[in-house]
Design a protein around this motif. Structure first.
Motif, PDB file in Angstrom:
ATOM      1  N   GLU A 178      42.065  23.713  44.182  1.00 53.99           N
ATOM      2  CA  GLU A 178      42.748  24.394  43.075  1.00 53.99           C
ATOM      3  C   GLU A 178      42.067  24.158  41.723  1.00 53.99           C
ATOM      4  N   ASP A 179      41.541  22.951  41.523  1.00 56.66           N
ATOM      5  CA  ASP A 179      40.920  22.625  40.232  1.00 56.66           C
ATOM      6  C   ASP A 179      39.440  23.025  40.160  1.00 56.66           C
ATOM      7  N   GLU A 180      38.961  23.782  41.153  1.00 49.82           N
ATOM      8  CA  GLU A 180      37.567  24.237  41.150  1.00 49.82           C
ATOM      9  C   GLU A 180      37.417  25.707  40.794  1.00 49.82           C
ATOM     10  N   ALA A 199      33.498  32.417  43.542  1.00 43.99           N
ATOM     11  CA  ALA A 199      34.725  33.157  43.231  1.00 43.99           C
ATOM     12  C   ALA A 199      34.411  34.029  42.026  1.00 43.99           C
ATOM     13  N   LEU A 200      34.478  35.346  42.214  1.00 43.64           N
ATOM     14  CA  LEU A 200      34.148  36.312  41.165  1.00 43.64           C
ATOM     15  C   LEU A 200      35.388  37.091  40.779  1.00 43.64           C
ATOM     16  N   ALA A 259      42.537  35.743  48.730  1.00 39.44           N
ATOM     17  CA  ALA A 259      43.386  34.602  48.362  1.00 39.44           C
ATOM     18  C   ALA A 259      43.225  33.469  49.371  1.00 39.44           C
ATOM     19  N   ALA A 260      43.262  33.797  50.668  1.00 33.99           N
ATOM     20  CA  ALA A 260      43.132  32.775  51.709  1.00 33.99           C
ATOM     21  C   ALA A 260      41.740  32.151  51.697  1.00 33.99           C
ATOM     22  N   GLU A 261      40.715  32.966  51.510  1.00 37.73           N
ATOM     23  CA  GLU A 261      39.342  32.466  51.544  1.00 37.73           C
ATOM     24  C   GLU A 261      39.027  31.605  50.326  1.00 37.73           C
ATOM     25  N   GLY A 264      29.464  43.176  35.401  1.00 38.89           N
ATOM     26  CA  GLY A 264      30.590  42.706  34.597  1.00 38.89           C
ATOM     27  C   GLY A 264      31.501  41.700  35.264  1.00 38.89           C
ATOM     28  N   PHE A 265      31.150  41.247  36.473  1.00 36.97           N
ATOM     29  CA  PHE A 265      31.973  40.242  37.131  1.00 36.97           C
ATOM     30  C   PHE A 265      31.801  38.894  36.445  1.00 36.97           C
ATOM     31  N   VAL A 266      32.862  38.103  36.458  1.00 38.37           N
ATOM     32  CA  VAL A 266      32.875  36.798  35.805  1.00 38.37           C
ATOM     33  C   VAL A 266      32.999  35.718  36.870  1.00 38.37           C
ATOM     34  N   ILE A 267      32.163  34.695  36.782  1.00 38.64           N
ATOM     35  CA  ILE A 267      32.219  33.575  37.717  1.00 38.64           C
ATOM     36  C   ILE A 267      33.435  32.719  37.376  1.00 38.64           C
ATOM     37  N   ARG A 268      34.299  32.502  38.368  1.00 37.45           N
ATOM     38  CA  ARG A 268      35.472  31.636  38.205  1.00 37.45           C
ATOM     39  C   ARG A 268      35.303  30.326  38.951  1.00 37.45           C
TER      40      ARG A 268
END
Length: 145
Positions: free
Chosen positions: A139-141, A76-77, A130-132, A31-35
């Protein structure tokens, strides 16, 4: 439950063994969503920052060499309690100790000399995530739907 976004790095061994799709499918099945997702080569600078806690150790050059064998895939999940759940899915950092059914148990190297070859890196806390994410993504990725 807390909605969290965590960072996963598919390490060179995951790319060399061609298991990134299978591993990503496991995350999505949970159920994780790719961000955010991208392939990138890691510079000496980003590796020194990412591994600052071990950069002064005598074994760090071998870690850097390994992480530069191939590009990596940064992911980023997002999901409920993503940090702990992703780490549970991965299993112990040492693939030789990872149970069958975990990602590292199924895809990690079983050679005790290959502990860094463990398929994926995953953030271990909200602060680290957050740091990683900021380290590996502009930011726009990273996207929200």
């Amino acid at each position: 439950m807390a909605l969290e976004t965590t960072l996963i790095l598919f390490k060179p061994d995951a790319l060399q063994k061609n298991v990134t799709g299978q591993v990503l499918s496991r995350f999505q099945a949970e159920g994780f969503v790719i961000r955010g997702i991208k392939m990138m080569k890691l510079s000496d600078e980003i590796l020194a920052e990412h591994y600052a806690h071990i950069a002064s150790m005598p074994f760090f050059p071998s870690v850097r060499e390994f992480m530069q064998e191939t590009p990596v895939i940064a992911l980023a999940l997002e999901g409920e309690n993503a940090i702990a759940r992703v780490r549970d899915l991965l299993g112990p950092t040492d693939s030789t100790q990872a149970a069958a059914g975990t990602i590292r148990g199924d895809f990690g190297f079983k050679d005790s000399d290959s502990k860094m070859r463990n398929v994926c890196h995953a953030s271990d806390s909200p602060e680290a995530a957050a740091a990683e994410i900021k380290r590996f993504f502009k930011e726009d990725e990273v996207f929200a739907f």
